[in-house]
Design a protein around this motif. Structure first.
Motif, mmCIF file in Angstrom:
data_model
loop_
_atom_site.group_PDB
_atom_site.id
_atom_site.type_symbol
_atom_site.label_atom_id
_atom_site.label_comp_id
_atom_site.label_asym_id
_atom_site.label_seq_id
_atom_site.Cartn_x
_atom_site.Cartn_y
_atom_site.Cartn_z
ATOM 1 N N ALA A 1 0.842 -1.192 0.000
ATOM 2 C CA ALA A 1 0.000 0.000 0.000
ATOM 3 C C ALA A 1 0.876 1.240 0.000
ATOM 4 N N PRO A 2 0.397 2.331 -0.595
ATOM 5 C CA PRO A 2 1.140 3.593 -0.482
ATOM 6 C C PRO A 2 1.171 4.066 0.966
ATOM 7 N N ALA A 3 2.247 4.737 1.337
ATOM 8 C CA ALA A 3 2.389 5.189 2.719
ATOM 9 C C ALA A 3 1.226 6.058 3.156
ATOM 10 N N GLU A 4 0.684 6.842 2.234
ATOM 11 C CA GLU A 4 -0.404 7.751 2.605
ATOM 12 C C GLU A 4 -1.718 7.023 2.848
ATOM 13 N N GLN A 5 -1.796 5.720 2.530
ATOM 14 C CA GLN A 5 -3.003 4.942 2.758
ATOM 15 C C GLN A 5 -2.842 3.946 3.908
ATOM 16 N N ILE A 6 -1.893 4.220 4.805
ATOM 17 C CA ILE A 6 -1.594 3.337 5.933
ATOM 18 C C ILE A 6 -1.841 4.077 7.236
ATOM 19 N N PHE A 7 -2.395 3.364 8.201
ATOM 20 C CA PHE A 7 -2.548 3.861 9.570
ATOM 21 C C PHE A 7 -1.696 2.969 10.469
ATOM 22 N N VAL A 8 -0.893 3.589 11.343
ATOM 23 C CA VAL A 8 -0.057 2.827 12.279
ATOM 24 C C VAL A 8 -0.729 2.831 13.643
ATOM 25 N N ALA A 9 -1.024 1.657 14.152
ATOM 26 C CA ALA A 9 -1.685 1.505 15.449
ATOM 27 C C ALA A 9 -0.676 1.004 16.479
ATOM 28 N N ASP A 10 -1.185 0.581 17.618
ATOM 29 C CA ASP A 10 -0.307 0.022 18.642
ATOM 30 C C ASP A 10 0.011 -1.429 18.315
ATOM 31 N N ASN A 11 0.235 -2.278 19.273
ATOM 32 C CA ASN A 11 0.940 -3.522 18.992
ATOM 33 C C ASN A 11 0.115 -4.617 18.335
ATOM 34 N N SER A 12 -1.230 -4.581 18.385
ATOM 35 C CA SER A 12 -2.020 -5.751 18.016
ATOM 36 C C SER A 12 -2.859 -5.520 16.765
ATOM 37 N N SER A 13 -2.564 -6.250 15.699
ATOM 38 C CA SER A 13 -3.419 -6.183 14.516
ATOM 39 C C SER A 13 -4.778 -6.814 14.800
ATOM 40 N N LEU A 14 -4.828 -7.791 15.690
ATOM 41 C CA LEU A 14 -6.106 -8.396 16.062
ATOM 42 C C LEU A 14 -7.035 -7.349 16.677
ATOM 43 N N ALA A 15 -6.469 -6.430 17.448
ATOM 44 C CA ALA A 15 -7.276 -5.359 18.027
ATOM 45 C C ALA A 15 -7.827 -4.445 16.935
ATOM 46 N N VAL A 16 -7.031 -4.211 15.877
ATOM 47 C CA VAL A 16 -7.498 -3.385 14.771
ATOM 48 C C VAL A 16 -8.633 -4.094 14.034
ATOM 49 N N MET A 17 -8.508 -5.400 13.822
ATOM 50 C CA MET A 17 -9.593 -6.162 13.202
ATOM 51 C C MET A 17 -10.851 -6.105 14.056
ATOM 52 N N HIS A 18 -10.679 -6.254 15.351
ATOM 53 C CA HIS A 18 -11.806 -6.165 16.280
ATOM 54 C C HIS A 18 -12.509 -4.824 16.130
ATOM 55 N N ASP A 19 -11.739 -3.743 16.098
ATOM 56 C CA ASP A 19 -12.343 -2.423 15.977
ATOM 57 C C ASP A 19 -13.110 -2.284 14.662
ATOM 58 N N CYS A 20 -12.538 -2.797 13.576
ATOM 59 C CA CYS A 20 -13.222 -2.696 12.282
ATOM 60 C C CYS A 20 -14.555 -3.443 12.298
ATOM 61 N N ILE A 21 -14.571 -4.608 12.926
ATOM 62 C CA ILE A 21 -15.823 -5.366 13.019
ATOM 63 C C ILE A 21 -16.849 -4.606 13.856
ATOM 64 N N VAL A 22 -16.439 -4.122 15.012
ATOM 65 C CA VAL A 22 -17.375 -3.418 15.892
ATOM 66 C C VAL A 22 -17.882 -2.143 15.226
ATOM 67 N N TRP A 23 -16.997 -1.387 14.606
ATOM 68 C CA TRP A 23 -17.429 -0.168 13.928
ATOM 69 C C TRP A 23 -18.366 -0.479 12.764
ATOM 70 N N ALA A 24 -18.091 -1.563 12.034
ATOM 71 C CA ALA A 24 -18.987 -1.947 10.944
ATOM 72 C C ALA A 24 -20.365 -2.331 11.480
ATOM 73 N N LEU A 25 -20.394 -3.057 12.587
ATOM 74 C CA LEU A 25 -21.657 -3.461 13.182
ATOM 75 C C LEU A 25 -22.447 -2.264 13.698
ATOM 76 N N LEU A 26 -21.747 -1.279 14.270
ATOM 77 C CA LEU A 26 -22.419 -0.144 14.894
ATOM 78 C C LEU A 26 -22.660 1.009 13.930
ATOM 79 N N LYS A 27 -21.722 1.229 13.016
ATOM 80 C CA LYS A 27 -21.758 2.433 12.188
ATOM 81 C C LYS A 27 -21.883 2.153 10.690
ATOM 82 N N GLY A 28 -21.621 0.925 10.277
ATOM 83 C CA GLY A 28 -21.568 0.637 8.860
ATOM 84 C C GLY A 28 -20.226 1.014 8.258
ATOM 85 N N VAL A 29 -20.033 0.689 6.988
ATOM 86 C CA VAL A 29 -18.799 1.009 6.278
ATOM 87 C C VAL A 29 -19.148 1.758 5.005
ATOM 88 N N PRO A 30 -18.189 2.445 4.391
ATOM 89 C CA PRO A 30 -18.479 3.178 3.153
ATOM 90 C C PRO A 30 -19.097 2.279 2.082
#
Length: 439
Positions: free
Chosen positions: A90-119
């Protein structure tokens, strides 16, 4: 060795007596060896010990002058995003750097999709009524290639997401089955470990990736949860590359289809690394709008530490070569034990991965739980049978995930001998019982 099924009754009885005696002798050694999780070994973690002294006294300013000790730079330091851009495809401008756990990022994406939807969607995923079964009015469903990663399945189970297993073929998932399932509007996403997959070690072919990017979906907001956890985790000198999913989706006219995840958990320090989200500009804006409410920013000192330690993408690959030197002999030890004990017997088939962290093995159907129990009684802890399937239920009771990374090479060698013996004994016992039942 002759296939177990082809042995005469007398030969089967003799082999059973021999295998049982060898198993009893192995159990009598009183071993306590753990092959349950794909964790880095201590000597792998030692490769990154230098990081503990970084970024250094009064050397905590990023290239743009930002003080890494302070708030800000929500998306992550530009130099950290540039360092890992090739790994993520991916291009650098399309990357977000989080803390240590990619599993936590996946969790957040699922919860946000369930609560808010996705584009691209008209409603939050969690707003769909239903009885947790596929169909027009059903709760959301994920396509789940199997055997797969138990923590992916656990996230779906936690939030009541229906899981639809699809077989892997050696080149990725069975795409005819995937395309048929994706036509259902309740199917909102699919788990993918596209490179050195957990646990089979296979990598998705270019054709598979193109079909995933271009396929018609019943849900306009369908997402590929693209967990590229093993992007640089090669076990041979041949570094396998796959088509970047974001490029494939853009070319197919579906630029927002993929959420890409990654981390340095098995690169630097497993509990103190960096995690990443990469996607289209539209998806990144969606992610950052949610993240802005959740955090003031991730640990930029750790981002700076990784940049100073690894320096550039070539430095990252040199570091991974040092990992390979430690890991490859362990995988060879497992393969050697399986070959010596099981080749030609029909007791099992197993992968010979050229990357990743696991060896997937299919024992005789109906024996995986028996193998795990035999191993436990002999002092060998294995990942639970069924863990590579949704809800921990392998309908064939055959798949085992072997994790040779954490123990020492000496322990892996001993454990592999015991595992192979347990697999052989379980197959012999099943064949013996079958003959008694038909005799």
């Amino acid at each position: 060795m002759t296939r177990i099924a082809d042995l005469s009754n007398a030969e089967l009885h003799a082999l059973r007596s021999q295998a049982r005696a060898e198993y009893d002798a192995f159990r009598g050694r009183g071993l306590r060896l753990d092959m349950t999780r794909g964790k880095p070994a201590p000597d792998q973690l030692d490769l990154a010990t230098e990081m503990l002294t970084l970024p250094g006294n009064r050397d905590y300013f990023a290239e743009a002058g930002d003080d890494a000790r302070n708030y800000g730079v929500l998306q992550g330091l530009p130099e950290a995003r540039a360092l890992f851009a090739p790994m993520l495809g991916a291009p650098a401008e399309q990357i977000f750097v989080a803390d240590n756990s990619s599993l936590a990022v996946m969790h957040d994406c699922i919860v946000w999709a369930l609560l808010k939807g996705v584009p691209g969607g008209t409603a939050a995923w969690g707003n769909a009524p239903g009885d947790n079964a596929p169909g027009d009015n059903a709760a959301p469903a994920f396509i789940c290639p199997v055997p797969g990663y138990d923590r992916h399945f656990a996230l779906c189970e936690e939030y009541g997401i229906h899981m639809l297993p699809v077989a892997l073929t050696g080149h990725g998932p069975d795409m005819d089955a995937v395309e048929a399932l994706a036509a259902d509007p309740s199917v909102r996403a699919m788990w993918c470990v596209p490179k050195y997959s957990n646990p089979t070690g296979e990598s998705y072919s270019d054709d598979t990736i193109r079909r995933l990017a271009a396929m018609r979906t019943g849900a306009a907001d369908f997402r590929l949860f693209w967990d590229n956890a093993y992007a640089v985790h090669h076990l041979t000198g041949q570094r396998r590359e796959i088509t970047p999913i974001l490029d494939a989706c853009a070319a197919a006219g579906n630029p927002d289809r993929a959420f890409v995840f990654g981390s340095t958990s098995k690169i630097t320090l497993a509990g103190a690394g960096l995690a990443f989200f990469a996607s289209s500009p539209t998806n990144l804006a969606w992610f950052m709008a949610r993240a802005f409410k959740r955090t003031i920013g991730s640990d930029k000192l750790n981002q700076l530490r990784h940049v100073r330690f690894l320096r550039d993408p070539d430095g990252l690959m040199r570091h991974m070569d040092r990992h390979r030197a430690l890991l490859a002999p362990k995988f060879k030890a497992v393969e050697a034990a399986l070959d010596q004990r099981l080749a030609g017997t029909g007791a099992a088939n197993w992968a010979r991965p050229d990357g990743g962290y696991f060896i997937s093995l299919d024992a005789v159907p109906g024996t995986a739980k028996t193998v795990v129990a035999l191993a436990r009684d002999a002092g060998l802890a294995l990942t639970a049978a069924g863990s590579t399937w949704p809800f921990g239920h392998d309908p064939h009771d055959s798949n085992l995930r072997l994790a040779p990374t954490f123990p020492s090479l000496a322990d892996v060698t001993i454990a592999s001998e015991g595992i192979a013996l347990c697999i052989l004994l379980a197959a012999i016992e099943q064949q013996t019982a079958a003959r008694r039942g038909t005799g």
